[in-house]
Design a protein around this motif. Structure first.
Motif, PDB file in Angstrom:
ATOM      1  N   SER A 322       0.951  -1.207   0.187  1.00 18.72           N
ATOM      2  CA  SER A 322      -0.047  -0.011   0.025  1.00 18.72           C
ATOM      3  C   SER A 322       0.873   1.345   0.033  1.00 18.72           C
ATOM      4  N   ASP A 323       2.101   1.137  -0.079  1.00 14.53           N
ATOM      5  CA  ASP A 323       3.105   2.195  -0.089  1.00 14.53           C
ATOM      6  C   ASP A 323       3.232   2.779  -1.452  1.00 14.53           C
ATOM      7  N   GLY A 324       2.575   1.935  -2.374  1.00 10.71           N
ATOM      8  CA  GLY A 324       2.431   2.481  -3.967  1.00 10.71           C
ATOM      9  C   GLY A 324       3.808   1.782  -4.605  1.00 10.71           C
ATOM     10  N   THR A 325       4.140   0.909  -4.199  1.00 12.89           N
ATOM     11  CA  THR A 325       5.288   0.129  -4.834  1.00 12.89           C
ATOM     12  C   THR A 325       4.982  -1.360  -4.804  1.00 12.89           C
ATOM     13  N   ALA A 326       5.351  -2.093  -5.767  1.00 10.05           N
ATOM     14  CA  ALA A 326       5.694  -3.462  -5.748  1.00 10.05           C
ATOM     15  C   ALA A 326       7.405  -3.662  -6.088  1.00 10.05           C
ATOM     16  N   THR A 344      12.274  -1.907  -7.947  1.00  6.81           N
ATOM     17  CA  THR A 344      11.135  -1.320  -7.219  1.00  6.81           C
ATOM     18  C   THR A 344      10.257  -0.803  -8.354  1.00  6.81           C
ATOM     19  N   PHE A 345       9.057  -1.074  -8.423  1.00  5.93           N
ATOM     20  CA  PHE A 345       8.101  -0.751  -9.470  1.00  5.93           C
ATOM     21  C   PHE A 345       6.980   0.159  -8.818  1.00  5.93           C
ATOM     22  N   ALA A 346       7.140   1.456  -9.052  1.00  3.06           N
ATOM     23  CA  ALA A 346       6.591   2.459  -8.760  1.00  3.06           C
ATOM     24  C   ALA A 346       5.160   2.708  -9.353  1.00  3.06           C
ATOM     25  N   HIS A 347       4.050   2.823  -8.357  1.00  2.00           N
ATOM     26  CA  HIS A 347       2.776   3.182  -8.935  1.00  2.00           C
ATOM     27  C   HIS A 347       2.462   4.479  -8.330  1.00  2.00           C
ATOM     28  N   THR A 365       1.179  -6.525 -11.811  1.00  2.00           N
ATOM     29  CA  THR A 365       0.635  -5.915 -10.779  1.00  2.00           C
ATOM     30  C   THR A 365      -0.878  -5.197 -10.992  1.00  2.00           C
ATOM     31  N   THR A 366      -1.574  -5.026  -9.674  1.00  2.00           N
ATOM     32  CA  THR A 366      -2.791  -4.393  -9.840  1.00  2.00           C
ATOM     33  C   THR A 366      -2.729  -3.313  -8.795  1.00  2.00           C
ATOM     34  N   SER A 367      -3.013  -2.025  -9.362  1.00  2.00           N
ATOM     35  CA  SER A 367      -2.956  -1.052  -8.445  1.00  2.00           C
ATOM     36  C   SER A 367      -4.258   0.040  -8.164  1.00  2.00           C
ATOM     37  N   MET A 368      -4.260   0.640  -7.131  1.00  2.00           N
ATOM     38  CA  MET A 368      -5.365   1.444  -7.192  1.00  2.00           C
ATOM     39  C   MET A 368      -5.204   2.808  -8.108  1.00  2.00           C
ATOM     40  N   ASP A 369      -4.291   2.960  -8.899  1.00  3.85           N
ATOM     41  CA  ASP A 369      -3.990   3.931  -9.779  1.00  3.85           C
ATOM     42  C   ASP A 369      -4.661   3.435 -11.283  1.00  3.85           C
ATOM     43  N   ASP A 370      -5.633   2.578 -10.980  1.00  4.86           N
ATOM     44  CA  ASP A 370      -6.328   2.096 -12.164  1.00  4.86           C
ATOM     45  C   ASP A 370      -5.315   1.716 -13.348  1.00  4.86           C
ATOM     46  N   THR A 371      -4.491   0.829 -13.047  1.00  6.45           N
ATOM     47  CA  THR A 371      -3.629   0.076 -14.225  1.00  6.45           C
ATOM     48  C   THR A 371      -3.445  -1.278 -13.607  1.00  6.45           C
ATOM     49  N   VAL A 372      -3.481  -2.067 -14.586  1.00  7.83           N
ATOM     50  CA  VAL A 372      -3.000  -3.367 -14.447  1.00  7.83           C
ATOM     51  C   VAL A 372      -1.344  -3.377 -15.144  1.00  7.83           C
ATOM     52  N   ILE A 374       2.523  -4.780 -16.509  1.00  2.55           N
ATOM     53  CA  ILE A 374       3.071  -6.226 -16.785  1.00  2.55           C
ATOM     54  C   ILE A 374       4.482  -5.720 -16.941  1.00  2.55           C
ATOM     55  N   TYR A 375       5.365  -6.665 -16.182  1.00  2.52           N
ATOM     56  CA  TYR A 375       6.825  -6.318 -16.305  1.00  2.52           C
ATOM     57  C   TYR A 375       7.525  -7.306 -16.842  1.00  2.52           C
ATOM     58  N   SER A 376       8.165  -7.525 -18.019  1.00  4.05           N
ATOM     59  CA  SER A 376       8.693  -8.501 -18.547  1.00  4.05           C
ATOM     60  C   SER A 376      10.122  -8.320 -18.906  1.00  4.05           C
ATOM     61  N   GLY A 377      10.949  -8.987 -19.584  1.00  2.00           N
ATOM     62  CA  GLY A 377      12.329  -8.717 -19.844  1.00  2.00           C
ATOM     63  C   GLY A 377      13.098  -9.436 -18.938  1.00  2.00           C
ATOM     64  N   VAL A 378      14.564  -9.493 -19.375  1.00  2.25           N
ATOM     65  CA  VAL A 378      15.347 -10.519 -18.312  1.00  2.25           C
ATOM     66  C   VAL A 378      15.462  -9.792 -17.179  1.00  2.25           C
ATOM     67  N   ASN A 379      15.200  -8.606 -16.835  1.00  5.13           N
ATOM     68  CA  ASN A 379      15.364  -7.858 -15.471  1.00  5.13           C
ATOM     69  C   ASN A 379      13.908  -7.136 -15.157  1.00  5.13           C
ATOM     70  N   LEU A 380      12.939  -7.603 -15.978  1.00  6.87           N
ATOM     71  CA  LEU A 380      11.509  -7.090 -15.790  1.00  6.87           C
ATOM     72  C   LEU A 380      11.457  -5.751 -16.088  1.00  6.87           C
ATOM     73  N   GLU A 381      12.405  -5.377 -16.853  1.00  3.23           N
ATOM     74  CA  GLU A 381      12.443  -3.883 -17.278  1.00  3.23           C
ATOM     75  C   GLU A 381      11.520  -3.337 -18.118  1.00  3.23           C
ATOM     76  N   ASP A 382      10.801  -4.305 -18.961  1.00  4.64           N
ATOM     77  CA  ASP A 382       9.698  -3.665 -19.955  1.00  4.64           C
ATOM     78  C   ASP A 382       8.535  -3.634 -19.320  1.00  4.64           C
ATOM     79  N   GLU A 383       8.132  -2.529 -19.328  1.00  4.58           N
ATOM     80  CA  GLU A 383       6.577  -2.088 -18.701  1.00  4.58           C
ATOM     81  C   GLU A 383       5.591  -1.916 -19.894  1.00  4.58           C
ATOM     82  N   THR A 384       4.573  -2.645 -19.211  1.00  4.82           N
ATOM     83  CA  THR A 384       3.295  -2.413 -20.148  1.00  4.82           C
ATOM     84  C   THR A 384       2.109  -2.190 -19.044  1.00  4.82           C
TER      85      THR A 384
END
Length: 470
Positions: A322-326, A344-347, A365-372, A374-384
């Motif tokens: 709930s601190d806004g990160t995954a 750290t995946f900031a929302h 991730t699912t967030s109250m910022d109204d997004t779902v 998806i992080y992928s790539g070797v280091n999860l660096e690609d954000e959708t």
DNA sequence: AGGTCAATTACGTAG
DNA sequence: CTACGTCCATTGACCT
């Protein structure tokens, strides 16, 4: 597609509010026959279990306040909540408000916790025990799951909701729903806001309802090798182990400083350790061999909502907070003064869930910022980032997008009583499961580990809907 | 920085 | 069918 959807949700919400206001105003006038046709005509299945043993349940329960007078050390459970319960001076003050977080120390017998008629759960308990005797071979665990994860090729179109596969499994709001990890049964366990755990063999009419906790259930965890043992965690600060052979809900952990437990998880390869989130951002490792926490780390600035292990590397774990990160963590590197996340995946708002894909290569991730996201790539660096309206309001459990049986789809509830399916390839909601049989909003989900296409959705009214793939 | 307070608005059930 | 009660989340505004 996002803007029109937002408008639709907003319009509906505003319309709701306006209608409420109108009704309030109309109380003074007398007239009115505007029958708005909505979906309230659906008749949901009702309980098949008889709730007759109320007095029985209350006997073993101890009011928290009386713990001290009974000589139980105060540090076993504080009573801060009782002390400041008046701070929330809203318009309503129910008399039994004081009874919140009521709990019994030590084991509770299943007999005492059972809310059905005497001994009518006998056959259920026996079936659990026989399941445990049978056990699961390693290849059974790995084989089908692995196969499904790599080459799951089921058609979204084949998902359907059979009215037989609907039941009200617990009263009130469901906070957790889990399929038994078994090839042989389609059994579901569901936990609710009141601390009840209900069991349902999908398709059958019987429900087995127990009351082992006194606050919202935050985790249900099966022992892979022994299905008669089920861990449950709860906001009441307790973790219990339901043992069908001993017929008890044993107490295996009692949070020391009155902290709520918000999540429970376990790495696949270590049955001795439970990972739990408690209090304001804490993650603790409970070692069952010593019955205590071997580690306790402050990882987040607010409560940790989910803990999820990477299926490929069991030392990698993802937390949502709930601190806004995954965050992702390497458990081998946590410790010492400073805890550094791998990533750290900031929302923009609180994060309700962060789950690894079945292959472990992506994180959703699912967030109250109204997004779902998806992080992928070797280091999860690609954000959708996919827009998804997640304002569930006060009475519903928050939405949490879960993975299906491969890396291609996510399943998440929506405010229109549907299930949105997000394609990770198309980076969008590609389909919504809907049915006239659904009478409430499905908030929490679970996918059957061994049955591709078997998806359970749980509502804030206690119903569970199970989709199947024909 | 951290506490307090109000607003939000879905669902089951009692009438 | 309608009205009532729920109340352990989240957030923003306002206070100390």
């Amino acid at each position: 597609m996002a803007p029109p959807k937002l408008n639709e949700y907003e319009r509906k919400r505003l319309e709701n509010i306006r209608r409420n206001n109108e009704m309030m105003a109309a109380l003074k006038v007398h007239s009115k026959a505007t029958a708005l046709s909505n979906h309230s005509k659906i008749v949901a299945k009702s309980y098949t279990v008889k709730l007759e043993k109320k007095p029985k349940i209350e006997t073993p329960i101890v009011i928290r306040r009386s713990l001290r007078t009974r000589g139980i050390p105060p540090d076993s459970k504080g009573l801060d909540l009782d002390a400041n319960s008046d701070s929330n001076t809203s318009t309503h003050n129910s008399p039994n408000k004081v009874e919140k977080f009521v709990q019994t120390l030590g084991p509770i017998s299943m007999k005492d916790a059972y809310k059905g008629t005497d001994d009518s759960d006998r056959s259920f308990i026996e079936s659990l025990v026989s399941m445990s005797n049978k056990g699961l071979l390693e290849e059974e665990l790995e084989g089908p799951a692995k196969k499904k994860k790599t080459e799951c090729s089921f058609e979204l179109e084949s998902l359907s909701l059979d009215p037989e596969n609907i039941a009200r499994v617990v009263p009130g709001r469901i906070t957790q729903v889990r399929f038994f990890p078994s090839k042989d049964v389609n059994m579901i366990a569901a936990g609710n806001k009141f601390g009840d755990i209900g069991f349902w063999n999908v398709g059958e009419s019987e429900i087995f309802l127990y009351h082992p906790h006194a606050a919202p259930i935050s985790g249900i965890l099966f022992q892979q090798h022994c299905l008669s043992k089920i861990y449950t965690s709860c906001y009441d600060g307790f973790i219990r182990l339901m043992d069908a052979e001993k017929e008890i809900f044993d107490m295996v952990y009692n949070s020391s400083d009155n902290a709520c437990i918000y999540a429970l998880s376990q790495p696949k390869n270590d049955a001795n350790c439970l990972y739990l989130s408690e209090g304001k951002g804490g993650l603790a490792v409970l070692d069952n061999r010593i019955g205590k926490c071997s580690s306790h780390w402050d990882l987040h600035g607010a409560r940790i909502n989910t803990i999820d292990f990477n299926p490929q590397s069991s030392h990698i774990v993802a937390t949502s907070s709930s601190d806004g990160t995954a965050c992702t963590w390497d458990l081998r590197c946590i410790g010492g003064r400073k805890h550094t996340a791998l990533r750290t995946f900031a929302h923009k708002r609180s994060v309700q869930s962060a789950y690894f894909s079945p292959s472990g290569s992506s994180l959703a991730t699912t967030s109250m910022d109204d997004t779902v996201r998806i992080y992928s790539g070797v280091n999860l660096e690609d954000e959708t980032s996919v827009y998804h309206f997640n304002q569930t309001g006060r009475w519903l459990s928050t939405f949490r997008a879960i993975w299906g049986w491969d890396n291609s789809y996510l399943f998440v509830g929506n405010m229109n009583r549907g299930v949105d399916i997000v394609s990770t390839v198309q980076k969008a909601t590609v389909k919504t499961l809907e049915s006239p049989h659904i009478s409430a909003i499905p908030c929490r989900f679970d996918a059957h580990s061994f049955e591709v296409g078997m998806l359970a959705g749980a509502t804030s009214g206690g119903q569970i809907y199970v989709w199947t793939s024909s």
